[in-house]
Design a protein around this motif. Structure first.
Motif, short mmCIF file in Angstrom:
data_model
loop_
_atom_site.label_atom_id
_atom_site.label_comp_id
_atom_site.label_asym_id
_atom_site.label_seq_id
_atom_site.Cartn_x
_atom_site.Cartn_y
_atom_site.Cartn_z
N ILE A 64 0.87 -1.18 0.00
CA ILE A 64 0.00 0.00 0.00
C ILE A 64 0.90 1.23 0.00
N THR A 65 0.79 2.05 -1.04
CA THR A 65 1.71 3.18 -1.20
C THR A 65 0.95 4.48 -1.33
N ASN A 66 1.41 5.49 -0.62
CA ASN A 66 0.87 6.84 -0.76
C ASN A 66 1.71 7.55 -1.83
N ARG A 67 1.28 7.47 -3.08
CA ARG A 67 2.12 7.91 -4.19
C ARG A 67 2.25 9.42 -4.32
N ASN A 68 1.48 10.18 -3.55
CA ASN A 68 1.69 11.63 -3.59
C ASN A 68 2.87 12.06 -2.73
N GLY A 69 3.47 11.10 -2.04
CA GLY A 69 4.67 11.38 -1.27
C GLY A 69 4.46 12.02 0.08
N LYS A 70 3.21 12.27 0.46
CA LYS A 70 2.94 12.98 1.70
C LYS A 70 2.99 12.04 2.91
N TRP A 71 3.58 12.53 3.98
CA TRP A 71 3.66 11.80 5.25
C TRP A 71 2.91 12.60 6.29
N PRO A 72 2.07 11.98 7.14
CA PRO A 72 1.80 10.55 7.26
C PRO A 72 0.74 10.08 6.27
N ILE A 73 0.43 8.78 6.33
CA ILE A 73 -0.60 8.20 5.49
C ILE A 73 -1.95 8.41 6.16
N SER A 74 -2.90 8.93 5.42
CA SER A 74 -4.24 9.14 5.97
C SER A 74 -4.99 7.82 6.04
N THR A 75 -5.75 7.63 7.11
CA THR A 75 -6.53 6.41 7.25
C THR A 75 -7.61 6.31 6.18
N LYS A 76 -7.95 7.44 5.55
CA LYS A 76 -8.93 7.41 4.48
C LYS A 76 -8.42 6.63 3.27
N ASP A 77 -7.08 6.54 3.17
CA ASP A 77 -6.49 5.84 2.04
C ASP A 77 -6.32 4.35 2.30
N LEU A 78 -6.73 3.89 3.49
CA LEU A 78 -6.48 2.50 3.88
C LEU A 78 -7.79 1.77 4.12
N ASP A 79 -7.84 0.52 3.69
CA ASP A 79 -8.91 -0.34 4.15
C ASP A 79 -8.30 -1.24 5.23
N HIS A 80 -8.86 -2.37 5.46
CA HIS A 80 -8.33 -3.24 6.51
C HIS A 80 -6.91 -3.67 6.20
N VAL A 81 -6.03 -3.46 7.15
CA VAL A 81 -4.63 -3.84 7.01
C VAL A 81 -4.37 -5.08 7.85
N LYS A 82 -3.74 -6.07 7.26
CA LYS A 82 -3.44 -7.31 7.98
C LYS A 82 -2.49 -7.03 9.14
N PRO A 83 -2.57 -7.82 10.21
CA PRO A 83 -1.65 -7.61 11.34
C PRO A 83 -0.19 -7.88 10.96
N GLU A 84 0.02 -8.69 9.92
CA GLU A 84 1.39 -8.93 9.45
C GLU A 84 1.77 -7.85 8.45
N ASN A 85 2.24 -6.72 8.96
CA ASN A 85 2.58 -5.60 8.08
C ASN A 85 3.80 -4.85 8.57
N LEU A 86 4.41 -4.12 7.65
CA LEU A 86 5.58 -3.30 7.95
C LEU A 86 5.36 -1.90 7.39
N GLU A 87 5.72 -0.88 8.15
CA GLU A 87 5.72 0.49 7.65
C GLU A 87 7.09 0.78 7.07
N VAL A 88 7.14 1.11 5.78
CA VAL A 88 8.41 1.29 5.09
C VAL A 88 8.39 2.59 4.30
N ALA A 89 9.57 2.98 3.85
CA ALA A 89 9.71 4.12 2.96
C ALA A 89 10.04 3.59 1.57
N GLN A 90 9.21 3.92 0.59
CA GLN A 90 9.47 3.51 -0.79
C GLN A 90 10.28 4.60 -1.49
N LEU A 91 11.51 4.27 -1.84
CA LEU A 91 12.39 5.21 -2.55
C LEU A 91 12.41 4.81 -4.02
N VAL A 92 11.89 5.70 -4.87
CA VAL A 92 11.81 5.44 -6.31
C VAL A 92 12.81 6.35 -7.03
#
Length: 312
Positions: A64-92
């Protein structure tokens, strides 16, 4: 006696004037040609565009990527997230030029610490078979013309320490990469830099608590994940067996046990899964250290695998 003759003309214009006009025209053409050569050199040389996006990785499932680059990620952009998850920085890193470029040392530029700028290169996660979002863990990458390279950085492994060294306003982060043949590194846009205030512990806006299982799973994943090429196709770079063993262990207790009791059950669970328990005491110790770091942000142990609570 002195006789003066009339200046020669061509098409009714004095030759001297025509010569001056032609010389000026030639000078302008030379400047245009020089500018074109300089522009061509820049366009043909190594140049890249850098983007930094907050993301949530669910190994073997989705990114799940916030492609506008803004931090933090809004909960409006997320549906149910599995408990097995990692918060990462995507460097393109994109190569918009017509020449292949070599980039190296993907990292984060840090601002706000002792009024200095420096870079940190946290560990990276491998991500295969995710199309354009597939991520490399290589420190040196060759990017073809009109292509890109992606890296997933474990920035939360360095943010707490950096925040402890920063002032009351927190820190700012920008994506950073070095380009072969270029003196200066390239960074993501200043206007999209991440502003991380003091006390931050997650990139998800409105997140109040995390499941203890999620905190422990993240630590276990970092300790045991390996590229798919090393552990076999279909594993997504992580031995799913370790996650199953952790679930089995956590469900054996109604509340958080002592480290010794957890370690013993962790080993017994490994035996039931017919997995060697070598190193499991170290894994358990590191997972408990992670739980202590998240003190004050944890759901009750019995809520496993409960969904993380979010503010409205």
């Amino acid at each position: 006696m002195y006789f003066a003759s009339e200046t020669p003309k061509l098409f009714g214009v004095q030759v001297a004037v025509l010569a001056l006009v032609i010389a000026a025209f030639g000078f302008v053409v030379s400047l245009i040609a020089l500018g074109w050569q300089i522009s061509k050199h820049i366009l043909d040389g190594g140049r890249v565009k850098v983007y930094l996006n907050p993301a949530i990785l669910e190994p073997n499932f989705r990114l799940i990527t916030n492609r506008n680059g803004k931090w933090p990620i809004s909960t409006k952009d997320l549906d149910h997230v599995k408990p097995e998850n990692l918060e990462v920085a995507q460097l393109v890193v994109e190569n918009p030029g017509r020449t292949a470029v070599t980039v190296y040392t993907p990292s984060l530029a840090v601002y706000g610490v002792r009024n200095q700028e420096y870079t940190i290169a946290p560990r990276m996660f491998n991500l295969e078979k995710f199309g354009s979002d597939s991520a490399s863990t290589e420190n040196v990458v060759r990017i073809n013309p009109y292509d890109r390279a992606t890296f997933l950085l474990d920035y939360w492994s360095i943010v707490p320490r950096v925040l402890s060294e920063a002032g009351s306003s927190g820190i700012r982060l920008r994506g950073n990469v070095s380009v072969a043949g270029r003196r200066r590194s390239r960074k993501s846009k200043r206007r999209l830099q991440w502003r991380i205030p003091q006390g931050s512990w997650t990139s998800v806006e409105g997140l109040d608590y995390l499941s203890p299982f999620t905190v422990m799973w993240r630590e276990l994943y970092k300790l045991t994940s390996r590229p798919e090429s090393e552990v076999g196709e279909g594993t997504g770079g992580h031995s799913l067996m370790h996650g199953g063993i952790l679930i089995h262990t956590v469900l054996a207790f109604q509340e958080r046990p002592s480290l010794d009791d957890f370690t013993e059950q962790f080993r017994r669970s490994a035996q039931e899964f017919e997995v060697s328990s070598a190193g499991f005491a170290f894994y358990a110790s590191r997972m408990y250290e992670a739980l202590d770091r998240y003190s004050g942000h944890l759901e009750p142990w019995s809520n496993f695998p409960g969904n993380s609570s979010r503010g409205e």
